[in-house]
Write an enzyme that holds these catalytic residues in place. Sequence first.
Site, PDB file in Angstrom:
ATOM      1  N   THR A  32       0.872  -1.190   0.000  1.00 12.33           N
ATOM      2  CA  THR A  32       0.000   0.000   0.000  1.00 12.33           C
ATOM      3  C   THR A  32       0.899   1.228   0.000  1.00 12.33           C
ATOM      4  O   THR A  32       0.890   2.061   0.907  1.00 12.33           O
ATOM      5  CB  THR A  32      -1.018  -0.028   1.168  1.00 12.33           C
ATOM      6  OG1 THR A  32      -1.727  -1.272   1.081  1.00 12.33           O
ATOM      7  CG2 THR A  32      -2.040   1.086   1.069  1.00 12.33           C
ATOM      8  N   GLY A  36       5.711   8.479   0.781  1.00 14.47           N
ATOM      9  CA  GLY A  36       6.727   8.268   1.823  1.00 14.47           C
ATOM     10  C   GLY A  36       7.642   7.114   1.450  1.00 14.47           C
ATOM     11  O   GLY A  36       8.876   7.208   1.535  1.00 14.47           O
ATOM     12  N   HIS A  37       7.038   6.009   0.999  1.00 16.60           N
ATOM     13  CA  HIS A  37       7.836   4.860   0.547  1.00 16.60           C
ATOM     14  C   HIS A  37       8.692   5.276  -0.651  1.00 16.60           C
ATOM     15  O   HIS A  37       9.854   4.859  -0.779  1.00 16.60           O
ATOM     16  CB  HIS A  37       6.936   3.700   0.111  1.00 16.60           C
ATOM     17  CG  HIS A  37       6.103   3.093   1.208  1.00 16.60           C
ATOM     18  ND1 HIS A  37       4.754   3.236   1.281  1.00 16.60           N
ATOM     19  CD2 HIS A  37       6.459   2.315   2.268  1.00 16.60           C
ATOM     20  CE1 HIS A  37       4.278   2.575   2.333  1.00 16.60           C
ATOM     21  NE2 HIS A  37       5.291   2.004   2.949  1.00 16.60           N
TER      22      HIS A  37
HETATM   23  P1  AMP Z   1       5.725   0.033   6.010  1.00 12.75           P
HETATM   24  O1  AMP Z   1       5.241  -0.356   4.650  1.00 12.75           O
HETATM   25  O2  AMP Z   1       4.749   0.887   6.762  1.00 12.75           O
HETATM   26  O3  AMP Z   1       6.257  -1.114   6.798  1.00 12.75           O
HETATM   27  O4  AMP Z   1       6.970   0.984   5.764  1.00 12.75           O
HETATM   28  C1  AMP Z   1       8.059   0.588   4.970  1.00 12.75           C
HETATM   29  C2  AMP Z   1       9.146   1.605   5.097  1.00 12.75           C
HETATM   30  O5  AMP Z   1       8.672   2.872   4.649  1.00 12.75           O
HETATM   31  C3  AMP Z   1       9.629   1.803   6.540  1.00 12.75           C
HETATM   32  O6  AMP Z   1      11.041   2.005   6.534  1.00 12.75           O
HETATM   33  C4  AMP Z   1       8.886   3.046   6.960  1.00 12.75           C
HETATM   34  O7  AMP Z   1       9.530   3.765   7.989  1.00 12.75           O
HETATM   35  C5  AMP Z   1       8.899   3.839   5.653  1.00 12.75           C
HETATM   36  N1  AMP Z   1       7.834   4.846   5.678  1.00 12.75           N
HETATM   37  C6  AMP Z   1       6.521   4.628   5.907  1.00 12.75           C
HETATM   38  N2  AMP Z   1       5.852   5.804   5.925  1.00 12.75           N
HETATM   39  C7  AMP Z   1       6.763   6.768   5.695  1.00 12.75           C
HETATM   40  C8  AMP Z   1       6.693   8.202   5.610  1.00 12.75           C
HETATM   41  N3  AMP Z   1       5.558   8.860   5.764  1.00 12.75           N
HETATM   42  N4  AMP Z   1       7.852   8.872   5.362  1.00 12.75           N
HETATM   43  C9  AMP Z   1       9.034   8.213   5.208  1.00 12.75           C
HETATM   44  N5  AMP Z   1       9.155   6.865   5.295  1.00 12.75           N
HETATM   45  C10 AMP Z   1       8.041   6.163   5.529  1.00 12.75           C
END
Ligand code: AMP
Length: 283
Positions: A32, A36-37
């Site tokens: 999803t 940010g990703h």
């Molecule tokens: P997740 O899919 O939520 O497990 O996140 C995967 C990676 O994306 C992790 O390293 C998170 O810290 C990073 N991440 C998620 N949201 C953000 C954001 N808003 N800004 C920067 N990195 C993000």
Amino acid sequence: MIVVSEISELKKIVSNWKQKKEIIGFCPTMGTLHAGHMDLVKVSKEKTTKTIVSIFINPTQFNDPKDFETYPKNTETDLKLCEENGVDLVFLPSVGVMYPKSETPIQMSIPSLQSTLCGRTRPGHFEGVLQIVSKLFHLTEANFGFFGLKDYQQYRIIKALTDELNFPIQIVGVPTKREADGLAMSSRNLRLSLKDRETATLIPRMFQLAKKTILSGERNLSVWREILTDFLLTGMNVKIDYLEVVDPFTLQPLSELRGDVLLATAVFVGDVRLIDNEIITCP
Ligand code: AMP
């Protein structure tokens, strides 16, 4: 863009890249995907010659089965976004691929870094993160791993893991990407109702208030926390999981507001758990 689901396929491509002396960057995600990703991908593309994104909702890091079941999935849009952003390879394994029946389960933890914040309120979460990230680091043979600072404790724990155990990878922290109103981007934001989405802006506004209060001279940590707690609780449907002030390196609770402090919070808005943090410099 290459998309693979099997470990053998991934290893074959990685081995070929290694022979060609490619520098591999790795961004682990649970899908999803949002901007940010894509910031992780952007930084990876600046620093490396090949970027791998993994999309895997890792069951071992969910302490709440309902959270795991309701975690959003959008594989088609995710792949499109990765392609548009120049990702070289997406690793999309199934649970069976990542966790074939193990005869000797291993549990990993870094107790001192897990005793506060999410480690305290989500028992078992970081054990699962350490397990999956270690496996993925070995499989991708990445030279660089990119982690968002939104999940600051995760970044700190992975950095400690790789430093302490001499993993041949360099961990890079990427600043939190925010919506126009300040809310940290998160896959979980999609699950907020319209009204709760509005309430969620209390979180970034709380960080503004925190900085303003420090600048206006507040130095009493308990008073500061109380002001911030009261502010968050003005929201309907808000439940605070934690609001903690810790040392940004050791993640241990602080007793005074001096130097750099990490203010971190996890808040339930309705049944959606959102986290955010900021390092605040106290003059
Ligand atoms: P997740 O899919 O939520 O497990 O996140 C995967 C990676 O994306 C992790 O390293 C998170 O810290 C990073 N991440 C998620 N949201 C953000 C954001 N808003 N800004 C920067 N990195 C993000």
